[in-house]
Write an enzyme that holds these catalytic residues in place. Structure first.
Site, PDB file in Angstrom:
ATOM      1  N   GLU A   1       9.912  -6.885 -45.183  1.00 48.72           N
ATOM      2  CA  GLU A   1       8.474  -7.130 -45.034  1.00 48.72           C
ATOM      3  C   GLU A   1       7.793  -6.006 -45.791  1.00 48.72           C
ATOM      4  O   GLU A   1       7.593  -4.920 -45.265  1.00 48.72           O
ATOM      5  CB  GLU A   1       8.094  -7.167 -43.558  1.00 48.72           C
ATOM      6  CG  GLU A   1       6.773  -7.860 -43.343  1.00 48.72           C
ATOM      7  CD  GLU A   1       5.597  -6.972 -43.639  1.00 48.72           C
ATOM      8  OE1 GLU A   1       5.299  -6.734 -44.840  1.00 48.72           O
ATOM      9  OE2 GLU A   1       4.970  -6.530 -42.673  1.00 48.72           O
TER      10      GLU A   1
ATOM     11  N   GLU B   1       0.484  -0.581 -51.809  1.00 48.07           N
ATOM     12  CA  GLU B   1       1.656   0.143 -51.305  1.00 48.07           C
ATOM     13  C   GLU B   1       2.812   0.112 -52.316  1.00 48.07           C
ATOM     14  O   GLU B   1       3.737   0.919 -52.224  1.00 48.07           O
ATOM     15  CB  GLU B   1       2.183  -0.384 -49.958  1.00 48.07           C
ATOM     16  CG  GLU B   1       1.177  -0.276 -48.833  1.00 48.07           C
ATOM     17  CD  GLU B   1       1.750  -0.701 -47.483  1.00 48.07           C
ATOM     18  OE1 GLU B   1       2.961  -0.597 -47.254  1.00 48.07           O
ATOM     19  OE2 GLU B   1       0.938  -1.150 -46.646  1.00 48.07           O
TER      20      GLU B   1
HETATM   21  N1  LIG Z   1      11.654   2.717 -50.482  1.00 49.00           N
HETATM   22  C1  LIG Z   1      11.799   2.620 -49.147  1.00 49.00           C
HETATM   23  N2  LIG Z   1      12.962   2.984 -48.560  1.00 49.00           N
HETATM   24  C2  LIG Z   1      13.104   2.916 -47.213  1.00 49.00           C
HETATM   25  N3  LIG Z   1      12.139   2.491 -46.390  1.00 49.00           N
HETATM   26  C3  LIG Z   1      10.963   2.104 -46.930  1.00 49.00           C
HETATM   27  C4  LIG Z   1      10.747   2.153 -48.320  1.00 49.00           C
HETATM   28  N4  LIG Z   1       9.467   1.738 -48.569  1.00 49.00           N
HETATM   29  C5  LIG Z   1       8.935   1.443 -47.386  1.00 49.00           C
HETATM   30  N5  LIG Z   1       9.819   1.649 -46.388  1.00 49.00           N
HETATM   31  C6  LIG Z   1       9.619   1.408 -44.946  1.00 49.00           C
HETATM   32  O1  LIG Z   1       9.408   0.007 -44.849  1.00 49.00           O
HETATM   33  C7  LIG Z   1       8.676  -0.286 -43.681  1.00 49.00           C
HETATM   34  C8  LIG Z   1       7.657  -1.346 -44.044  1.00 49.00           C
HETATM   35  S1  LIG Z   1       6.797  -1.999 -42.639  1.00 49.00           S
HETATM   36  C9  LIG Z   1       7.914  -3.249 -42.037  1.00 49.00           C
HETATM   37  C10 LIG Z   1       8.786  -2.771 -40.895  1.00 49.00           C
HETATM   38  C11 LIG Z   1       9.732  -3.837 -40.304  1.00 49.00           C
HETATM   39  N6  LIG Z   1      10.637  -4.367 -41.306  1.00 49.00           N
HETATM   40  C12 LIG Z   1       8.930  -4.964 -39.719  1.00 49.00           C
HETATM   41  O2  LIG Z   1       8.895  -6.037 -40.333  1.00 49.00           O
HETATM   42  O3  LIG Z   1       8.328  -4.803 -38.656  1.00 49.00           O
HETATM   43  C13 LIG Z   1       8.101   1.037 -43.204  1.00 49.00           C
HETATM   44  O4  LIG Z   1       8.727   1.429 -42.003  1.00 49.00           O
HETATM   45  C14 LIG Z   1       8.388   2.012 -44.339  1.00 49.00           C
HETATM   46  O5  LIG Z   1       8.633   3.330 -43.894  1.00 49.00           O
END
Ligand SMILES: Nc1ncnc2c1ncn2[C@@H]1O[C@H](CSCC[C@H](N)C(=O)O)[C@@H](O)[C@H]1O
Ligand SMILES: Nc1ncnc2c1ncn2[C@@H]1O[C@H](CSCC[C@H](N)C(=O)O)[C@@H](O)[C@H]1O
Lengths: 360, 360
Positions: free
Chosen positions: A120, A129
């Protein structure tokens, strides 16, 4: 330019380390239903398969993938939230299936390639983002040749709208500038310093803040006064980072309301879970953030205001050039250049105009 | 630990790059009057002298120093605000006296040592932002042996208070926790995942946010229910960074109101412009951020709430151990450990308690 990891963490990742922020996303029923149904209506994609969850946050998508029968799930999360995910996964007795890996997706090494990448990654107006970069990078490194992306497709939409915000923001801006003139006078009178030379940069700063920064809004469908049109389509299986770094489109939309005030544009997105050509979904699922009569998603819509607003009529045609690129200082924020021309149904054209917006 | 300059810039300096933020400070008449009077009532410190302005922002203190007769002013500013300062200085025809240097004070080289260091380095409750470090570092490198610091002295104050915030914040906290339980139920029912294991960390997160984070407040003097006492005194000419890295104090304060509810403590500061022993001010100036009947300064006061509040009476004695240190993740934010004991006038002692607070 190169991204400083520490700075990126301070600017971007930090908020995801808070449970209240993860909870906000977990409370978005439209978002949750879409991913839940996408997984559980398409268990054939998951049964016995290896899955990668890019940015697992609380771990929710990894847990569903495991519950749908995955053999192994790699759940990668950059923030300390990884520790909470690990706890949650253990409490739900899935620690043998799900491996939580704390780290940046870009830096992580998996022991095998995967059949499914679920993530997501969507931000405001889809691409804010720039997290899709991380998903595409993961795909190129870790997805098997016939693997499937969850979601598989994404689209950006725009539509002309009317909104009281246009007057409100103009009022705020005007008050800020009046206040500035009072300040310049006072500073000269009481402290012997003439601040007048800063009036231009101050005005520019306030203009950017009040008039050029897009706003989160939960639009009602009846605020949309013309056709909604696609700005960009992304196939998550084939798109490259270069394809999304700059989004350019020539779009036209006709006014559908009898008479209306054009106050600006609304931008939103949808994503689809369709599997792939070779490995299609049994049931296609859509997640849309379009204006809705109900409460909508936490993404709402982004509103780009036009000052001054103009009167338009049914059949008037808006032609615009849309260009969105990343802000130089922070690649996760966006800048939008919009040129617009209104061809009235009567045949006349209004003078074209250009505007720059910031998605902050 | 070592400070990553890029991260520090993202977390801290960024806001100072905006004119509206500089304007907020320039609109604080109490702050402005104090510095203005300090300079212009003590022109003997500036006439023909070399001055260093640490963190010049818009350039205001450098301009006053020049107007008071300085031979040369070095105006150092880390952010792009330096460019606006340069414009302002030119518009006020002081570009031959003031040299604006864009850079971190720590990295800058001056062509000479200076007679005066002027700076407005104070954060909430004096030390938040840890900018005094940069001033002390500048002093050790660039101040002449008989040089003068503007301001020359600083003090931190605390006092017991009553405040409706204590109930408001507890209400907010309780609602957040109730809401969490609803969320846990829903997630179990609709999505088959038991989030219960995250209840403890979520509670801790919300407690920190609602109950343990000090708040900006503009206290009215009648909210102060006991003696205000000094927590720390700083002589800006002699203090070292080690002296301010951790602030520890054993303090006692007697309740002065007949009957009151002790809701917590208020913290504020004052600074003085006294010159130095060898080179005293002609007129000493005070800048205080104590609770006042008038609108007060933009610093307001920091409020540390105690839950639950307790009933106290005139003559009850509060004895507390105060310890403030820098947060591990961000050296510009603070953590406060407070142990408190109430000795009632009647002779009885209430059970002592400890609390941890965050100044974010
Ligand atoms: N390059 C990256 N490597 C690891 N985590 C990442 C990332 N870019 C974003 N994230 C993480 O991705 C998440 C996106 S929000 C979605 C969170 C969860 N999958 C849900 O659906 O509820 C955040 O927690 C952020 O810290
Ligand atoms: N180490 C450092 N080097 C250079 N500038 C610094 C600094 N630490 C803080 N600053 C700057 O110091 C300023 C403090 S705010 C005070 C601004 C101005 N002197 C006035 O009184 O109105 C900010 O503009 C901040 O960017």
């Amino acid at each position: 330019g190169a991204v400083d990891k520490g700075v990126d963490f301070a600017n971007y990742f930090c908020t995801y380390g808070f449970l209240y922020h993860q909870k906000d996303m977990l409370c978005d029923r439209i978002r949750m239903d879409a991913y839940y149904n996408a997984v559980f209506e398409n268990q054939h994609h998951f049964k016995g398969k290896a899955v990668l969850d890019v940015g697992t946050g609380s771990g929710i998508l990894a847990i569903w993938s495991a519950q749908a029968g995955a053999r192994k799930v790699y759940a990668v999360e950059a923030t300390k939230m990884a520790e909470h995910a690990r706890e949650l996964i253990k409490a739900n007795k899935l620690q043998d299936v799900i491996e939580v890996i704390e780290g940046s997706m870009e830096d992580v090494t998996l022991p095998e390639k995967v059949d499914v990448i679920i993530s997501e990654w969507m931000g405001y107006f889809l691409l804010r983002e720039s997290m899709l970069d991380s998903v595409l990078c993961a795909r190129d490194r870790w997805l098997k040749p016939n693997g499937v992306m969850y979601p598989s497709h994404a689209r950006m939409w725009m539509a002309p709208l009317r909104s009281g915000l246009v007057d409100q923001k103009m009022g705020d801006y005007k008050r800020a500038i009046e206040d500035w003139y009072g300040f310049v006078n006072e500073t000269k009178t009481y402290y012997g310093v003439d601040m007048g030379v800063l009036t231009n940069p101050y005005t520019a700063e306030q203009q950017k803040f009040y008039l050029q920064t897009s706003m989160w809004n939960n639009l009602h469908p009846n605020q949309i006064i013309g056709e909604h049109v696609i700005v960009k389509e992304i196939d998550c299986l084939t798109a490259t980072i270069d394809d999304i770094r700059i989004v350019e489109a020539s779009i036209s939309s006709s006014i559908t309301q009898e008479i209306a005030r054009l106050s600006g544009f609304g931008g939103w997105f949808d994503v689809h879970f369709r599997g792939s050509d070779k490995n299609p979904a049994k049931k296609e699922i859509e997640l849309t953030t379009a204006p809705s009569e109900d409460s909508g998603t936490h993404w709402g819509q982004q509103v780009f205001l036009l000052h001054p607003s103009s009167n338009v009529k049914r059949g008037d045609k808006l032609m615009f050039q849309f260009s969105m690129s990343r802000s130089r200082e922070n690649h996760r924020l966006m800048e939008v250049d919009l040129s617009c021309e209104i061809k009235q149904k009567s045949g006349e054209s209004l003078p074209p105009f250009k505007k720059k917006f910031y998605i902050e």
